[in-house]
Design a protein around this motif. Structure first.
Motif, PDB file in Angstrom:
ATOM      1  N   ILE A 160       0.839  -1.206   0.000  1.00 11.97           N
ATOM      2  CA  ILE A 160       0.000   0.000   0.000  1.00 11.97           C
ATOM      3  C   ILE A 160       0.871   1.252   0.000  1.00 11.97           C
ATOM      4  CG2 ILE A 160      -1.652   1.346   1.354  1.00 11.97           C
ATOM      5  CD1 ILE A 160      -2.828  -1.322   2.332  1.00 11.97           C
ATOM      6  N   TYR A 165      -1.749  -1.096  -5.174  1.00  9.10           N
ATOM      7  CA  TYR A 165      -3.074  -1.355  -4.631  1.00  9.10           C
ATOM      8  C   TYR A 165      -3.664  -2.683  -5.108  1.00  9.10           C
ATOM      9  CZ  TYR A 165      -2.728   3.584  -3.442  1.00  9.10           C
ATOM     10  OH  TYR A 165      -2.303   4.790  -2.927  1.00  9.10           O
ATOM     11  N   ALA A 168      -1.895  -5.490  -3.235  1.00 15.22           N
ATOM     12  CA  ALA A 168      -2.283  -5.465  -1.829  1.00 15.22           C
ATOM     13  C   ALA A 168      -3.712  -5.955  -1.640  1.00 15.22           C
ATOM     14  CB  ALA A 168      -2.133  -4.047  -1.271  1.00 15.22           C
ATOM     15  N   GLU A 169      -4.607  -5.524  -2.537  1.00 14.67           N
ATOM     16  CA  GLU A 169      -6.002  -5.964  -2.428  1.00 14.67           C
ATOM     17  C   GLU A 169      -6.110  -7.477  -2.616  1.00 14.67           C
ATOM     18  OE1 GLU A 169     -10.391  -5.169  -4.481  1.00 14.67           O
ATOM     19  OE2 GLU A 169      -8.565  -4.433  -5.448  1.00 14.67           O
ATOM     20  N   ILE A 192      -7.026   0.938   1.152  1.00 10.53           N
ATOM     21  CA  ILE A 192      -6.803   0.708  -0.287  1.00 10.53           C
ATOM     22  C   ILE A 192      -7.927   1.316  -1.109  1.00 10.53           C
ATOM     23  CG2 ILE A 192      -6.773  -1.072  -2.081  1.00 10.53           C
ATOM     24  CD1 ILE A 192      -5.288  -2.864  -0.148  1.00 10.53           C
ATOM     25  N   TYR A 193      -9.166   1.017  -0.731  1.00 12.34           N
ATOM     26  CA  TYR A 193     -10.308   1.488  -1.522  1.00 12.34           C
ATOM     27  C   TYR A 193     -10.416   3.006  -1.483  1.00 12.34           C
ATOM     28  CZ  TYR A 193     -11.682  -3.427  -1.509  1.00 12.34           C
ATOM     29  OH  TYR A 193     -11.709  -4.780  -1.677  1.00 12.34           O
ATOM     30  N   SER A 196      -7.417   4.351  -3.692  1.00 12.98           N
ATOM     31  CA  SER A 196      -7.530   4.003  -5.116  1.00 12.98           C
ATOM     32  C   SER A 196      -8.839   4.486  -5.724  1.00 12.98           C
ATOM     33  CB  SER A 196      -7.411   2.488  -5.296  1.00 12.98           C
ATOM     34  OG  SER A 196      -8.485   1.806  -4.659  1.00 12.98           O
TER      35      SER A 196
END
Length: 406
Positions: A160, A165, A168-169, A192-193, A196
């Motif tokens: 992250i 992203y 990582a997700e 993350i969300y 991003s």
């Protein structure tokens, strides 16, 4: 020092025993079959004493290899600990290259603490060497498999911070299959969300975040607003309704969220749904912004809608935005006199740009171009904050509005 004490004690005991045994040394006879052994008591005790120390000496010799090994192991541990402390110090001070050199030596050995591999991975990451970072993390997983959760969380955190992203997700979603409600996994997915701009996924995740109280309620409400707003900007009516229905009861009662949802319903022309929601919301909690949005309905029974707005006005006679709504609905019903009275009442309470705009529209309907021009001028003045020196520009803009009217 210990042996010196033992020697002194032995000497003292020997002297004491000698003095004790000097008058009568005693006599011992040991017989077995045709064999016999005769000695004084003094000799027997001295022999036992010597035998005891001889056995101790032999035992010490037998344990010497183990002691040497333990000493050597201790020396290695102390050396590795010194190297680890040095590497961690370098890492904290920002000397990532030197830190990695020290930590790499430790990470290449088996049986090292988890912190060794994680610190080496962070040192590599600080240098932009993500491939080496992942190698250290893989070594950690191999050496300490029962710590895979901590290792994968560290991997995701580093990904992250590097803006990776997608990777990582993927990592965190795999972890979520194993530990669905792990708080750190959820928090990192939120991060993350949010960063991003994946608002749809964030919107779906927020119920779990609220259930586990991972963020302050104020933060959750702000995230709910941002996520829902982003989702609805590109959604059709069905998707918008599904998103709204997925919210908690508390969120559906949140005025800010309700206003935003109604604005989007009006934007896509879902006037019937917007009308029903506004009427329902205002029954439990009055809000001027929702009352104002009621005036933007462009379909439905205009007379019934005006009657509804006028019933609200009986309870909230001094609300300028509700007066604007009554004016708009009066215009839809072509009730010019009533519309003018509502506009004048609004302007007497608060000079709103929207009220002047409505006055201009009404003046056009009644063919009073001079009043329309003046109303548009005042409305634009409020909207733009133009000074008196720019009056000619404002009036010119207003004239163009009149010239280009439908």
């Amino acid at each position: 020092m210990k042996w010196l004490i033992y020697a002194l004690l032995t000497l003292i005991l020997s002297v004491g025993f000698g003095l004790f045994a000097k008058p009568d040394p005693g006599y011992i006879l040991i017989g077995y079959g045709n064999y016999s052994i005769e000695m004084t008591l003094t000799m027997l005790l001295a022999g036992l004493f010597i035998a005891y120390f001889l056995l101790r000496f032999l035992s010490s010799l037998l344990h010497t290899p183990g002691k040497v090994k333990n000493w050597n192991d201790g020396r290695i541990v102390r050396k590795d600990l010194k190297r680890l402390n040095k590497g961690m110090t370098q890492l904290i001070e920002g000397n990532a290259g030197n830190a990695e050199r020290d930590l790499r030596v430790l990470a290449s050995k088996t049986g090292k603490p988890l912190i060794t591999y994680l610190a080496a991975a962070r040192a590599a990451q600080q240098q932009g060497a993500t491939e080496r970072r992942d190698q250290y993390l893989e070594l950690a997983t191999q050496e300490i498999p029962n710590a895979h959760l901590a290792i994968d969380l560290s991997r995701a955190e580093m990904q992250i911070s590097q803006g990776e992203y997608v990777a990582a997700e993927t990592n965190l979603l795999e972890l979520r299959k194993q530990v669905p409600q792990h708080s750190q996994v959820l928090k990192m997915l939120v991060s993350i969300y949010r960063q991003s701009g994946n608002w749809q996924s964030l919107h779906e995740l927020l119920p779990d975040v609220r259930r586990h109280k991972l963020l302050d309620e104020e933060d959750i409400q702000q995230l709910s607003f941002n996520a829902l707003q982003a989702v609805m900007q590109t959604a059709n009516l069905t998707t918008m309704q599904d998103s709204w229905n997925s919210l908690s009861k508390a969120d559906q009662k949140n005025t800010r969220l309700t206003v935003m949802y109604v604005e989007n319903l009006l934007r896509i022309g879902a006037f019937e749904e917007a009308e029903a929601l506004i009427a329902s919301a205002l029954k439990t909690h009055w809000d001027s912004r929702l009352a104002e949005l009621f005036g933007y309905l462009q379909q439905g029974d205009a007379a019934k809608q005006l009657a509804q707005a006028e019933s609200w006005l009986l309870k909230h006679p001094g609300d300028p935005y509700l007066l604007l709504t009554n004016a708009r609905l009066s215009l839809r019903n072509q009730l010019w006199g009533k519309a003018r009275s509502y506009i004048d009442a609004c302007l007497s309470i608060e000079p709103l740009a929207e009220a002047y705009q409505l006055l201009g529209m009404l003046s056009e309907k009644t063919h009073d171009d001079a009043l329309a021009l003046e109303a548009y001028r005042k409305g634009m003045h409020l909207l733009t904050g133009e000074s008196v020196n720019n009056r000619d520009v404002i009036e010119g803009s207003a004239e163009r509005l009149l010239t280009n009217k439908d």
